[in-house]
Design a protein around this motif. Structure first.
Motif, short mmCIF file in Angstrom:
data_model
loop_
_atom_site.label_atom_id
_atom_site.label_comp_id
_atom_site.label_asym_id
_atom_site.label_seq_id
_atom_site.Cartn_x
_atom_site.Cartn_y
_atom_site.Cartn_z
N GLU A 202 0.83 -1.19 0.00
CA GLU A 202 0.00 0.00 0.00
C GLU A 202 0.87 1.24 0.00
OE1 GLU A 202 -1.77 -0.26 3.95
OE2 GLU A 202 -3.20 -1.67 3.00
N ALA A 203 0.25 2.39 -0.31
CA ALA A 203 0.98 3.65 -0.31
C ALA A 203 1.52 3.88 1.10
CB ALA A 203 0.06 4.79 -0.71
N LYS A 204 2.79 4.33 1.18
CA LYS A 204 3.41 4.54 2.47
C LYS A 204 3.23 5.96 2.96
CE LYS A 204 4.67 0.31 2.49
NZ LYS A 204 4.37 -0.03 1.14
N MET A 205 2.84 6.83 2.06
CA MET A 205 2.58 8.20 2.47
C MET A 205 1.12 8.26 2.89
SD MET A 205 5.17 10.39 1.62
CE MET A 205 4.45 11.94 1.12
N ARG A 206 0.88 8.44 4.18
CA ARG A 206 -0.50 8.59 4.61
C ARG A 206 -1.01 9.94 4.17
NH1 ARG A 206 -1.82 5.30 8.83
NH2 ARG A 206 -0.16 3.90 9.44
N LEU A 207 -2.33 10.10 4.22
CA LEU A 207 -2.91 11.38 3.81
C LEU A 207 -2.34 12.53 4.63
CD1 LEU A 207 -6.66 10.79 2.96
CD2 LEU A 207 -4.76 11.37 1.46
N SER A 208 -2.11 12.28 5.94
CA SER A 208 -1.59 13.36 6.77
C SER A 208 -0.18 13.75 6.31
CB SER A 208 -1.57 12.94 8.24
OG SER A 208 -0.77 11.79 8.40
N ALA A 209 0.62 12.76 5.88
CA ALA A 209 1.97 13.08 5.40
C ALA A 209 1.90 13.86 4.10
CB ALA A 209 2.77 11.80 5.21
N LEU A 210 0.95 13.47 3.22
CA LEU A 210 0.79 14.19 1.96
C LEU A 210 0.34 15.63 2.23
CD1 LEU A 210 -0.93 11.48 -0.26
CD2 LEU A 210 1.37 12.40 -0.51
N TYR A 211 -0.56 15.78 3.23
CA TYR A 211 -1.04 17.13 3.57
C TYR A 211 0.12 17.99 4.04
CZ TYR A 211 -3.34 20.85 6.19
OH TYR A 211 -3.72 22.07 6.67
N ARG A 212 0.98 17.40 4.90
CA ARG A 212 2.12 18.16 5.41
C ARG A 212 3.05 18.58 4.27
NH1 ARG A 212 4.66 14.65 9.22
NH2 ARG A 212 2.56 14.26 9.99
N LEU A 213 3.27 17.64 3.35
CA LEU A 213 4.14 17.94 2.21
C LEU A 213 3.54 19.05 1.35
CD1 LEU A 213 6.73 17.08 0.77
CD2 LEU A 213 5.40 15.42 -0.51
N ALA A 214 2.22 18.98 1.13
CA ALA A 214 1.55 20.00 0.32
C ALA A 214 1.67 21.37 0.99
CB ALA A 214 0.08 19.63 0.12
N MET A 215 1.51 21.41 2.33
CA MET A 215 1.63 22.69 3.04
C MET A 215 3.06 23.22 2.96
SD MET A 215 -1.31 23.53 4.04
CE MET A 215 -1.52 24.52 5.50
N ASP A 216 4.05 22.32 3.11
CA ASP A 216 5.46 22.74 2.98
C ASP A 216 5.67 23.36 1.61
OD1 ASP A 216 6.22 21.94 5.44
OD2 ASP A 216 7.18 20.07 4.81
N ALA A 217 5.13 22.70 0.58
CA ALA A 217 5.33 23.17 -0.79
C ALA A 217 4.73 24.56 -0.95
CB ALA A 217 4.68 22.20 -1.78
N ILE A 218 3.50 24.72 -0.51
CA ILE A 218 2.81 26.00 -0.72
C ILE A 218 3.44 27.12 0.10
CG2 ILE A 218 0.63 27.20 -0.30
CD1 ILE A 218 -0.75 24.62 -1.30
N PHE A 219 3.72 26.84 1.38
CA PHE A 219 4.25 27.91 2.22
C PHE A 219 5.69 28.26 1.89
CE2 PHE A 219 0.39 27.31 4.46
CZ PHE A 219 0.14 28.52 5.08
N SER A 220 6.47 27.31 1.34
CA SER A 220 7.85 27.71 1.05
C SER A 220 8.00 28.31 -0.34
CB SER A 220 8.83 26.55 1.28
OG SER A 220 8.43 25.42 0.59
N PHE A 221 6.96 28.25 -1.16
CA PHE A 221 7.11 28.83 -2.49
C PHE A 221 6.07 29.88 -2.83
CE2 PHE A 221 9.54 24.93 -2.89
CZ PHE A 221 10.71 25.45 -3.42
N SER A 222 5.31 30.33 -1.83
CA SER A 222 4.32 31.36 -2.13
C SER A 222 4.17 32.30 -0.96
CB SER A 222 2.98 30.69 -2.44
OG SER A 222 1.96 31.65 -2.38
N GLU A 223 4.06 33.60 -1.26
CA GLU A 223 3.86 34.57 -0.18
C GLU A 223 2.38 34.88 -0.05
OE1 GLU A 223 6.40 36.94 -2.30
OE2 GLU A 223 7.93 35.49 -1.70
#
Ligand code: UDP
Ligand code: MG
Length: 305
Positions: A202-223
């Protein structure tokens, strides 16, 4: 020319053998001078033992074993840090990224004169719900970061050493490597492919991990999130201005005194606006704290070469 293949693995005992066999086949077809770096991200199953077993007859496999699970962006980082190839490939360890695409990535880089070649997904086989989430994230990320080309590009990619050195010069803790890879510039190309479903497990990235990654992406590349406070403030000011005129007019024409509803409404309004922006501010405070702690991105328990 030496080729390095970086694969993060976390509890992938079921796919490891097939994965490495396919990878070795493909790489041998290109050059005998290659290394495969498998980063075992604190697996709790027999992934590590399987890797060691494969290493006993394939010395070009390097194993980096973490002291615990640090997440796959950390695992990729460790692999990249320890690679020595002139060209480096990042690839997931669940065979959703087919190793057979590597020759096309290399050919594109060499013949097209690209420093970085991204494998771009034309389709995904992750099921309706997950596909929808990924689509939404990629849409938002593209809009918010202004990186138009970033759509449908994940970790699967190839880059040459000078691009890699540039990428590795970023030591931020909340890292979203696909975003950073666009951010550094250089000459970037694409190869399209259809993303397979996971080979096994099964996928090893849980939804919570994907959410965290998505937030990291958005907050580190957008003001935009922090700017929203200001824009909302301006909009609120305009609305209050008209409301103020309305209140004055009602007062002088004697229609109604301030009622219960307007009071409660304004309390609700202030309440939710403040909560939302405290939340956004919190994201920045948290990230600043996280960076200033300056903890290592990963810890290695053992390296087998
Ligand atoms: N992975 C990892 N550490 C983790 C989670 C995942 O190294 O904490 C690895 C996993 O073994 C796989 C890759 O990262 O090789 C992608 O994970 P997965 O397939 O679960 O993610 P998805 O395809 O859902 O993005
Ligand atoms: Mg996967």
């Amino acid at each position: 020319m030496k080729l390095s293949l970086i694969i993060p693995v976390y509890n992938e005992e079921e796919v490891i053998d097939l994965l490495l066999r396919r990878a070795v086949d493909v790489l041998s077809g290109i050059t005998e001078n290659f290394e495969i770096i498998c980063v075992d991200d604190g697996s709790s199953d027999r992934t590590f033992e399987k890797l060691v077993g494969f290493h006993s007859h394939e010395r070009r496999l390097k194993i980096i074993s973490f002291s615990r699970n640090f997440g796959h962006q950390a695992a990729y980082t460790a692999g990249l840090d320890h690679s020595s190839g002139d060209y480096v490939v990042m690839m997931d360890g669940d065979l959703q990224d087919p190793p057979e695409l590597i020759p096309s990535l290399l050919e594109k880089a060499v013949e097209g004169g690209y420093d970085i070649v991204h494998a771009r997904r034309t389709g995904r086989n992750d099921g309706f719900f997950k596909n929808l989430l990924f689509e939404t994230f990629h849409f938002l990320f593209k809009k918010l970061s202004g990186m138009e080309e970033a759509r449908n590009v994940g970790n699967f990619s190839l880059m040459n050493r000078r691009a890699l050195v540039a990428l590795l010069s970023f030591r931020e803790k909340s890292r979203y490597l696909p975003g950073l890879r666009f951010f550094i510039g250089f000459r970037q190309g694409f190869v399209d492919y259809e993303r397979d479903a996971r080979a096994k497990g099964e996928a090893k990235m849980r939804l919570s991990a994907l959410y965290r990654l998505a937030m990291d992406a958005i907050f580190s590349f957008s003001e935009l999130p922090i700017r929203l406070c200001f824009f909302t403030g301006i909009a609120g000011m305009l609305i209050c201005f008209f409301a103020f005129i309305y209140v004055l007019v009602s007062k002088f024409t004697g229609i109604a005194p301030f009622g219960w509803s307007s009071t409660t409404l304004s309390i609700y309004f202030m309440g939710f606006i403040q909560l939302i922006f405290l939340g956004i501010l919190g994201e920045y405070v948290f990230r600043t704290y996280h960076e200033s702690q300056n903890r290592p991105v990963y810890l290695i328990r053992e390296i087998i070469e």
